[in-house]
Design an enzyme around this catalytic site. Structure first.
Site, PDB file in Angstrom:
ATOM      1  CG  ASP A  60      -2.192   1.515  -3.127  1.00  0.00           C
ATOM      2  OD1 ASP A  60      -3.338   1.866  -3.481  1.00  0.00           O
ATOM      3  OD2 ASP A  60      -1.696   1.869  -2.046  1.00  0.00           O
ATOM      4  NE  ARG A  66      -3.800  -0.623   0.335  1.00  0.00           N
ATOM      5  CZ  ARG A  66      -4.667  -0.541  -0.646  1.00  0.00           C
ATOM      6  NH1 ARG A  66      -4.567  -1.328  -1.682  1.00  0.00           N
ATOM      7  NH2 ARG A  66      -5.630   0.327  -0.601  1.00  0.00           N
ATOM      8  CB  CYS A  67       0.517   4.562  -1.571  1.00  0.00           C
ATOM      9  SG  CYS A  67       1.057   4.299  -3.291  1.00  0.00           S
ATOM     10  N   PRO A  68       2.314   4.622   1.204  1.00  0.00           N
ATOM     11  CG  PRO A  68       3.726   5.900   2.618  1.00  0.00           C
ATOM     12  CD  PRO A  68       2.449   5.066   2.600  1.00  0.00           C
TER      13      PRO A  68
END
Length: 68
Positions: A35, A8-10
């Site tokens: 993502d 998942r970001c970041p």
């Protein structure tokens, strides 16, 4: 190639920031990231850091060229 699938970001952007300095200027790094936020975050990071965002590619992936 930098495999960030499932992250998942970041996290993909952090991985990109850590890996890109290891490459020579002009090298292209493909970041694999699924993502949806990566589609916005990776080009934005390139603009902020003066790196060259080349394209989003199937995979899903993002090509970044080290500018400096």
């Amino acid at each position: 190639m930098l495999d960030c699938l499932g992250q998942r970001c970041p996290l993909p952007v952090i991985a990109l920031a850590r890996r890109l300095p290891d490459l020579p200027v002009g090298a292209v790094l493909r970041v694999l990231a699924d993502d949806p936020a990566a589609a916005v975050d990776i080009p934005a990071w390139c603009r902020m850091r003066g790196q060259e965002f080349l394209a989003a590619v199937e995979g899903p992936g993002y090509d970044v060229r080290r500018a400096h």
